[in-house]
Design a protein around this motif. Structure first.
Motif: not given
Lengths: 344, 170, 553
Positions: B154, C341, C343, C345, C404-405
């Motif tokens: 991130v 993935d 994610y 953002d 997480y992603r």
């Protein structure tokens, strides 16, 4: 009455005396304050480790009452067990700090002062044309006046498109809205390259890339984020992934000269080169402190280009995104409408 | 009297927390050197270093130490108690025994003479705060250099521009 | 101090108050709007992931302050627990100008027509939902609110596209703004929904996708729900109707003012509001009309604290209905891990929804809209893991850095069967910093609600599987009462004064001039986020009040 007067007198004398005791011990003594520990720790590993606290932050003999007031307040808070967040420079201190930066980095300071990044609060927040047509919002402070205390409403009023506008704090009028500490942090882990003479010989991209203090002041967290943690976005031109320079310093530029979320080159405030100049770093053309590019074409191009044109007098209009001459995305086909000739 | 100790003395007079008994560890606000050492090993066992840093490098104990003077003020006695109990428990084994002990605590099976409830309460408290200190914003003292965000992929600060379109009249 | 009389005093500048204020100010009423919080901005929360309205581990920026604003929670074993606003169980809704609309996720749902007539739809089909519950029809229907839904959508601003949702009430006018471009997660779930025979669509959001109302479009950062918007793209009452109302010169906004009680004259006529101002001084604001818009828990508290000869047990509480039927939503859903993935953002995150399961579930009364979730910052996702994955140690770290992603969450707000036991009272002993008795919350969910919620979790899991998730697991329903930002139901709307608190115009039964305008009046809370319904009711009530009472000169 007399007692009260005495108390005040003792107070007035004690606070500076306390500050003097506190600071005369140098950095070690500063670190005695538990809340200050992290700052001293960062500084001690930074490029500025040879510069003592007092050189930048002033010492106890200052007549500035705010310094003593802040020190006294912190002690009181400590006493009451209501310790605040980590200490950091306030808006005024960031501005005061600039003359101290100038003390050593004269040339860089002068270059910055001559360039567009030295714009003042007045220039940026009282721009009639902008304010009549655009919404004044907190996000403006992400890049302009990032160190300002409070919200956008504490900088400029009224927050509408009718005006007339004024600065809420008149003293900011002539102050720079993009100060040194927008892109540099003094307390930052990392070593200086060495002696000045050596540095001069190594001047260039290599050196600057490893400057540990380079970073972006993130207003959100009230701290500088070092350039190594920032990312140069992977830009696209209508679906085609653009070649990007590996120069990590650009990541700082992209924080403000940023594309929209879709990362299309030229969107939002982005100026990623995508034509004949694709793959160049921002800093290949823009001098980092002055920001301007004048005469920089000649750095790469012979005075007369392959086309037989004088690069110094070419129209390289960049403000107009629709201009075919825009230096950021001028492509071969912009001049060779009937087809690009083969290389000879 | 040396200047250093004189200054330390005045600082102690100035700040109540500094004066009482054993002072805070250097660079910390309330927890002592012993307490920080134990807490550091505790947090590191919860989020250990591998090829990427763990809770200790990320300064999770500093996050906890700072919050113990702020939002978690009321938890300070519980922390002191838990850290003292852990210190006694570890006296024999050293920090190598930490992970195995935390497993016992998670199940409430730590010695009752050290933790009245078998350790569950203290375990949950430190685990919650360790996750916060590791994954939360660095502005609160932990997650040094956004280490966990980098680990998760991130960007600490996203690149986001704005439409230059005029928004018109209010 | 007794202040000069005004035409109307409104208590609470949240989702509803400023709308009523705007309607009255435009009708020429001299109006006072009281707000206990401050006019906060994005600068007050700075996108702090540990200190915001959603994740309040280190407190919350938009109030109420932790000091001096306690509530009492009755635990299942009967023990009383005093909680501060940032703690779990408080059921906080932001106390600031704009209320929750400053920091909300901003989903802009119209309730389904069936949501207004639950007894008619399910009274005979699903008797289990009605045993020991107060599930009932609204006295008004979808068609009564439709014009006001439209008014809210256009005056405050909604983006999205629900044209591919066959399960919705009739819409006379399209939304004023298109949806934001899709995220990767949106596209995966959209395709999965189609594969499963479901009907995906773009969630309507009170958020500018393009410049609208003099404010720019969303810049798609990852700090949305729980935070105030830095570019003012989120449309709340504080940046739409309120500035317009203040612009008329007829409205006075007073912040930092905590209402103590509505003062009653002889008969059913209120004389005004007694409150503590920003300096802590007691003030009395006489008014010809009083509007209570403090949200379900605080509105009930204020009425219960307003005792008079006519209403010795609290204003409007002759039949003991004030504070009953407290409901938010029972959030259930599922998580899914994908092979790659997902994610990217791009905020705000939540964007695709289905209404296939809001109604028509066999043996169930109601259901929920299901949608993907807002972006989860690392600290918000750190506790989410499939069964069997350790919570700490190397196992935790390995799992989290890999997944997480790759994590997608789908969840929905199951509408609840309200009961008499889910309630707000005022505590006999605990008082706030002004000495006003505080709210006491108690009760348990109706068992049928839990069944419906768990069914929704299954449906969410099915959607994730159809979308290609490799590992999925459910988040089931809890037992305790809900409330929070969706709090509703405590001053029920109805025709019969014996079984409700306000009439269909939101005027308290037996009073001449006291209105309750906020989620309190919801009979049921739909299978949707309630804010657009609260706003529509406020526009409707504002227009009614302006027409029903004559203003002097």
């Amino acid at each position: 009455m007399v007692v009260a007067g005495l108390v005040v007198l003792v107070g007035v004398l004690l606070a500076p005396a306390g500050s003097l005791l506190y600071e005369s011990g140098g950095p070690e003594a500063c670190a005695n304050c538990h809340e200050m520990g992290r700052q001293v720790e960062l500084w001690s590993g930074s490029a500025h480790q040879e510069v003592k606290c007092g050189a930048c932050h002033g010492d106890a003999l200052t007549m500035d009452a705010r310094v003593h007031w802040t020190n006294a307040r912190r002690v009181a808070e400590h006493w009451m067990g209501r310790i605040g967040e980590e200490p950091r420079l306030g808006e005024g201190q960031v501005l005061e700090m600039m003359s101290r930066c100038e003390g050593c980095h004269e040339q860089e300071f002068a270059a910055w002062q001559a360039g567009p990044h030295a714009a003042t609060y007045e220039r940026l927040f009282l721009d009639e044309k902008h304010n009549h047509t655009r919404h004044l919002m907190n996000d403006c402070l992400r890049c302009h006046g990032a160190h300002a205390e409070g919200a956008i409403g504490d900088v400029v009023a009224p927050l509408d498109t009718k005006g007339p506008w004024r600065l809420v704090r008149e003293e900011l009028r002539g102050q720079p809205a993009i100060p040194c500490m927008q892109c540099h942090a003094v307390h930052r882990e990392g070593q200086v390259l060495g002696r000045k003479r050596l540095e001069a010989k190594m001047a260039g991209r290599q050196q600057e890339t490893h400057r540990p203090g380079l970073g972006f002041y993130d207003r959100r967290s009230r701290a500088g984020v070092r350039a190594g943690l920032l990312r140069v976005p992977k830009m696209e031109d209508n679906g085609r992934v653009l070649r990007m320079s590996a120069d990590g310093r650009q990541a700082v530029c992209y924080q403000c000269h940023a594309p929209l979320a879709g990362r299309q080159a030229g969107s939002g405030d982005d100026r990623t080169p995508k034509g004949v100049h694709e793959g160049l770093s921002c800093l290949a053309c823009h001098e980092q402190h002055r920001g301007t590019t004048r005469a920089s074409c000649a750095t790469c191009h012979p005075r007369l280009s392959n086309c037989g044109r004088d690069v110094e007098t070419m129209d390289t209009t960049f403000a107009n995104a629709k201009s075919g001459h825009n230096v950021h995305w001028v492509a071969c086909a912009d001049c060779h409408a009937k087809g690009v000739p083969r290389r000879r | 009297m040396k200047r250093r100790s004189f200054i330390a003395g005045t600082a102690a007079v100035g700040g109540a927390g500094c004066g009482r008994g054993e002072g805070p560890a250097p660079g910390y606000r309330v927890l002592t050197e012993n307490e920080i050492r134990t807490l550091d090993a505790w947090c590191e066992a919860l989020i250990p270093a591998d090829d990427a840093p763990g809770a200790s490098w990320a300064k999770v104990p500093r996050y906890i130490d700072i919050q113990l003077t702020r939002k978690f003020r009321r938890l300070l006695p519980r922390y002191r108690e838990a850290l003292a109990a852990m210190e006694r428990w570890l006296a024999a084994a050293g920090v190598e025994g930490m992970a195995a002990r935390l497993e016992l605590m998670e199940q409430g099976k730590a010695p009752r003479e050290l933790f009245a409830d078998g350790g569950k309460d203290a375990f949950e408290m430190v685990l919650a705060h360790t996750l916060q200190g590791f994954y939360g914003s660095p502005r609160h003292g932990g997650n040094r250099d956004y280490v966990s965000w980098v680990l998760l992929g991130v960007a600490p600060v996203p690149v986001r521009g704005r439409e230059q379109a005029e928004t018109g009249k209010n | 101090m007794r202040l000069p009389e005004v035409d109307a005093v409104i208590i609470g500048a949240g989702a509803a108050g400023p709308i009523v204020a705007k309607e009255l100010a435009f009708a020429g009423w001299r109006t006072v709007l009281l707000e206990r919080g401050e006019w906060n901005t994005a600068a007050d929360c700075r996108k702090d992931d540990l200190r915001n309205q959603r994740t309040s581990i280190l407190g919350h920026p938009f109030g109420p302050e932790d000091e001096g604003n306690p509530r009492v929670v009755v635990e299942r074993d009967g023990r009383l627990r005093v909680v501060e606003p940032s703690a779990g169980g408080y059921h906080n809704n932001a106390a600031c100008v704009g209320g929750g609309t400053l920091s909300y996720g901003a989903m802009a749902w119209r309730f389904h027509p069936h949501d207004f007539r639950m007894r008619t739809e399910y009274g005979t089909k699903v008797p289990a939902a009605f045993a020991d519950s107060t599930l009932e029809d609204w006295p008004i229907g979808y068609d009564d609110l439709e014009p006001y839904y439209e008014q809210a959508e256009w005056e405050i601003g909604v983006s999205g596209d629900d044209s591919t949702n066959p399960f919705r009430g009739e819409r006379k006018r399209a939304l004023p703004m298109p949806p934001l471009p899709p995220t990767r997660e949106h596209e995966i779930l959209w395709r999965g929904a189609l594969r499963a025979g479901l009907h995906p669509f773009h969630i309507p959001m009170l958020r500018n996708s393009v410049p609208y109302g003099g404010r720019p479009g969303c810049m798609r950062c990852r700090w949305c729900v729980g935070f105030a918007c830095e570019v003012d793209a989120k449309c709340g009452t504080q940046n739409t109707v309120l500035p317009r109302a203040l612009g008329t010169g007829n409205l006075t906004l007073r912040t930092g003012c905590q209402a103590q009680e509505v003062t009653m004259g002889p008969g059913g006529t209120a004389t005004g509001v007694r409150y503590f101002d920003a300096n802590g001084e007691r003030q009395e604001q006489p008014a010809r009309v009083v509007v209570v818009s403090a949200s379900a828990i605080e509105s009930a508290r204020l009425l219960l604290n307003s005792k008079s000869n006519l209403f010795p047990r609290g204003l409007g509480n002759r039949h003991d209905w004030v504070g009953r039927n407290l409901q938010g939503h029972t959030y259930t859903g599922a998580y899914g891990l994908f092979a790659d993935d997902v994610y990217d953002d791009l905020g705000p995150g939540a964007s695709v929804a289905i209404c296939d399961y809001n109604h028509g579930n066999a043996g169930m009364a109601g259901g929920a809209m299901l949608a993907n979730e807002f972006i989860r910052l690392p600290i918000q996702a750190a506790g989410i893991r499939p069964p069997g994955v350790p919570r700490w140690g190397k196992g935790h770290k390995d799992y989290f850095r890999t997944n997480y992603r790759r994590l997608v969450a789908v969840q929905g707000p199951t509408q609840e069967a309200p009961t008499f036991g889910m309630r707000v009272e005022v505590d006999a002993e605990v008082k706030d910093k002004f000495g006003i008795p505080v709210a006491r919350l108690s009760g348990l969910k109706h068992p049928h609600t839990i069944e419906v919620g768990n069914l929704m979790a299954e449906k969410a899991e099915g959607w994730l599987r159809a979308s290609g998730a490799e590992t999925t697991w459910k988040k089931g329903a809890g037992q305790g009462i809900s409330g929070g930002q969706h709090q509703a139901g405590t001053c029920r709307m109805g025709r019969d004064a014996k079984t409700s608190v306000v009439d269909e115009n939101l005027r308290i039964h037996e009073t001449e001039n006291v209105y309750v305008v906020d989620g309190s009046v919801h009979v049921t809370n739909g299978g949707f986020n309630p804010v657009l319904t609260i706003m529509a009711l406020a526009f409707r009530a504002g227009r009614h009040i302006a027409g029903a009472h004559r203003v002097r000169g």
